[in-house]
Scaffold this active site. Structure first.
Site, short mmCIF file in Angstrom:
data_model
loop_
_atom_site.label_atom_id
_atom_site.label_comp_id
_atom_site.label_asym_id
_atom_site.label_seq_id
_atom_site.Cartn_x
_atom_site.Cartn_y
_atom_site.Cartn_z
N ALA A 68 -24.97 59.58 146.31
CA ALA A 68 -26.25 59.33 145.65
C ALA A 68 -26.02 58.31 144.55
O ALA A 68 -24.89 58.14 144.06
CB ALA A 68 -26.78 60.63 145.07
N GLY A 111 -23.16 62.36 148.32
CA GLY A 111 -24.26 62.10 149.25
C GLY A 111 -23.83 61.34 150.49
O GLY A 111 -24.50 61.41 151.52
N GLU A 114 -22.71 63.96 152.71
CA GLU A 114 -23.92 64.69 153.12
C GLU A 114 -24.74 63.89 154.13
O GLU A 114 -25.32 64.44 155.06
CB GLU A 114 -24.76 65.04 151.89
CG GLU A 114 -24.05 66.08 151.01
CD GLU A 114 -24.70 66.24 149.64
OE1 GLU A 114 -24.88 65.23 148.94
OE2 GLU A 114 -25.02 67.38 149.27
N GLU A 134 -19.31 66.07 143.23
CA GLU A 134 -20.39 66.25 142.25
C GLU A 134 -19.98 67.10 141.06
O GLU A 134 -20.48 66.93 139.96
CB GLU A 134 -21.62 66.88 142.92
CG GLU A 134 -22.34 65.97 143.90
CD GLU A 134 -21.78 66.04 145.32
OE1 GLU A 134 -20.69 66.63 145.54
OE2 GLU A 134 -22.46 65.51 146.22
C1 HXC Z 1 -23.97 54.24 141.79
C2 HXC Z 1 -21.87 53.48 142.26
C3 HXC Z 1 -21.54 54.70 142.92
C4 HXC Z 1 -22.54 55.70 142.98
C5 HXC Z 1 -19.83 53.41 143.00
N1 HXC Z 1 -20.78 52.72 142.35
N2 HXC Z 1 -20.27 54.62 143.36
N3 HXC Z 1 -23.07 53.26 141.73
N4 HXC Z 1 -23.73 55.43 142.40
N5 HXC Z 1 -22.35 56.87 143.61
C6 HXC Z 1 -20.68 51.38 141.78
C7 HXC Z 1 -19.77 51.38 140.55
O1 HXC Z 1 -20.48 51.78 139.42
C8 HXC Z 1 -19.40 49.91 140.51
O2 HXC Z 1 -20.48 49.17 139.95
C9 HXC Z 1 -19.30 49.53 141.98
O3 HXC Z 1 -20.05 50.50 142.68
C10 HXC Z 1 -17.86 49.59 142.47
O4 HXC Z 1 -17.29 50.88 142.18
P1 HXC Z 1 -15.89 51.08 141.42
O5 HXC Z 1 -15.88 52.45 140.89
O6 HXC Z 1 -15.67 49.96 140.47
O7 HXC Z 1 -14.88 50.95 142.65
P2 HXC Z 1 -13.43 51.63 142.78
O8 HXC Z 1 -12.71 51.56 141.47
O9 HXC Z 1 -12.83 51.03 143.99
O10 HXC Z 1 -13.71 53.18 143.06
C11 HXC Z 1 -14.35 53.59 144.27
C12 HXC Z 1 -14.83 55.07 144.15
C13 HXC Z 1 -15.64 55.26 142.84
C14 HXC Z 1 -13.60 55.99 144.16
C15 HXC Z 1 -15.67 55.36 145.39
O11 HXC Z 1 -16.65 54.26 142.80
C16 HXC Z 1 -16.31 56.59 142.74
O12 HXC Z 1 -15.66 57.60 142.45
N6 HXC Z 1 -17.64 56.59 142.89
C17 HXC Z 1 -18.49 57.76 142.65
C18 HXC Z 1 -18.30 58.76 143.76
C19 HXC Z 1 -19.14 59.98 143.51
O13 HXC Z 1 -18.96 60.72 142.53
N7 HXC Z 1 -20.08 60.24 144.41
C20 HXC Z 1 -20.92 61.33 144.33
C21 HXC Z 1 -22.18 60.93 143.67
S1 HXC Z 1 -23.26 62.31 143.45
P3 HXC Z 1 -20.27 48.03 138.84
O14 HXC Z 1 -21.67 47.72 138.42
O15 HXC Z 1 -19.41 48.63 137.79
O16 HXC Z 1 -19.59 46.95 139.62
C22 HXC Z 1 -23.84 62.62 144.96
C23 HXC Z 1 -24.44 63.94 145.23
C24 HXC Z 1 -25.83 64.05 144.95
O17 HXC Z 1 -23.75 61.87 145.84
C25 HXC Z 1 -26.16 65.43 144.55
C26 HXC Z 1 -26.36 65.63 143.13
C27 HXC Z 1 -25.61 64.74 142.18
#
Ligand code: HXC
Length: 260
Positions: A68, A111, A114, A134
């Site tokens: 997400a 997400g 999911e 999450e």
């Molecule tokens: C918005 C995101 C994002 C996300 C990455 N980006 N994941 N933006 N939502 N879920 C953006 C970063 O902010 C960054 O933007 C660009 O994408 C590149 O990501 P980096 O982190 O710089 O890349 P890297 O260092 O290679 O790391 C990759 C990664 C990391 C390990 C996948 O991005 C990560 O941990 N992402 C979040 C994963 C996560 O927690 N997902 C679950 C989300 S909650 P900029 O602008 O800085 O370039 C969910 C569940 C929903 O999905 C239910 C309730 C919450």
């Protein structure tokens, strides 16, 4: 072109298969509301076309989908979340009747995992990484993770994954039952498209009903599920697909379901 650069979902049709590629790589394919609406609108439009028999949903080699959109969610209040019934739009994705295959290489996080689980089949490339992280954001999965992951890998592994937020490899995901098959990253898409083509050549009705019966097994007690299956099986004897499929077997030829 600049127009293509603004498209969040790329669509390519080959035969009866529609390949949908998530195309928001600057945000690692994070599922913004805009992306969700575009994906669902395109799928509903394709579903209305009787020439489309299967979807393949994929990302790129590094990331299927990072979940997400955290930037979109961060500023929302609880009241807004409830008023919008945030994430309920995804129910329409899950409700698509045509089979959906997720072809996952790289990250499928939150997400993203999911999204894959709302598909009917998950194939993984050997680089695939699945997680529900999450808990690290101070929340819990919100697009079905606590339910669908538990159904596919069981309570022990679902607890382990969701409470720690740890990564799970393609091999572990296959062993745990989340993933149907693992391929090399190089052959993943080809194999997914091959399976999709095979599905799309079956009878449209029998495919839809087989999927519905399997999905019903997630909801129904066994005895009711068995009755549901048997009645669906009986009802197929009123359809051309059954006549064609069985006649083709007896006549030692390949069944042609293309007119159904
Ligand atoms: C918005 C995101 C994002 C996300 C990455 N980006 N994941 N933006 N939502 N879920 C953006 C970063 O902010 C960054 O933007 C660009 O994408 C590149 O990501 P980096 O982190 O710089 O890349 P890297 O260092 O290679 O790391 C990759 C990664 C990391 C390990 C996948 O991005 C990560 O941990 N992402 C979040 C994963 C996560 O927690 N997902 C679950 C989300 S909650 P900029 O602008 O800085 O370039 C969910 C569940 C929903 O999905 C239910 C309730 C919450």
């Amino acid at each position: 072109t600049s127009l293509e650069a603004n498209v969040l979902i790329k669509v390519e049709i080959t035969g009866k298969v529609a390949l949908l590629t998530l195309n928001r790589s600057q945000a690692l394919n994070a599922l913004s509301s805009e992306l969700m609406h575009e994906l669902i609108a395109k799928m509903q439009q394709l579903e209305a076309n009787p020439d489309i028999g299967c979807f393949v949903i994929t990302g790129n080699s590094r990331v299927f989908c990072a979940g997400a959109d955290i930037k979109e969610m961060q500023i929302k209040s609880c009241q807004q979340m409830i008023a919008e019934d945030y994430f309920s739009g995804w129910d329409q994705f899950a409700a698509i009747k045509i089979p959906k295959i997720a072809a996952v290489s790289g990250y499928a996080l939150g997400g993203g995992c999911e999204l894959a689980m709302m598909c009917d089949v998950i194939y993984a490339g050997d680089s695939a990484v699945f997680a529900q992280p999450e808990i690290n954001l101070g929340v819990i999965p919100g697009i079905g993770g606590t339910q669908r992951l538990t159904h596919s890998v069981g309570k022990a592994k679902a607890m382990d994954l969701i409470l720690t937020g740890r990564h799970m490899s393609a091999a572990e995901a296959e062993q745990g039952g989340l993933v149907a098959r693992v391929f090399s990253d190089e052959t993943l898409l080809e194999e997914a498209l091959f399976a999709a083509q095979s599905i799309s050549e079956k009878g449209r009705l029998s495919v839809a009903l087989a999927k519905e019966a399997i999905d019903a097994s997630m909801e129904l007690p066994l005895a009711q599920g068995l009755v549901f299956e048997r009645r669906v099986f009986h009802s197929l004897f009123s359809c051309r697909e059954q006549q064609e499929g069985m006649a083709a077997f007896i006549e030692k030829r390949r069944a042609d379901f293309s007119h159904d």
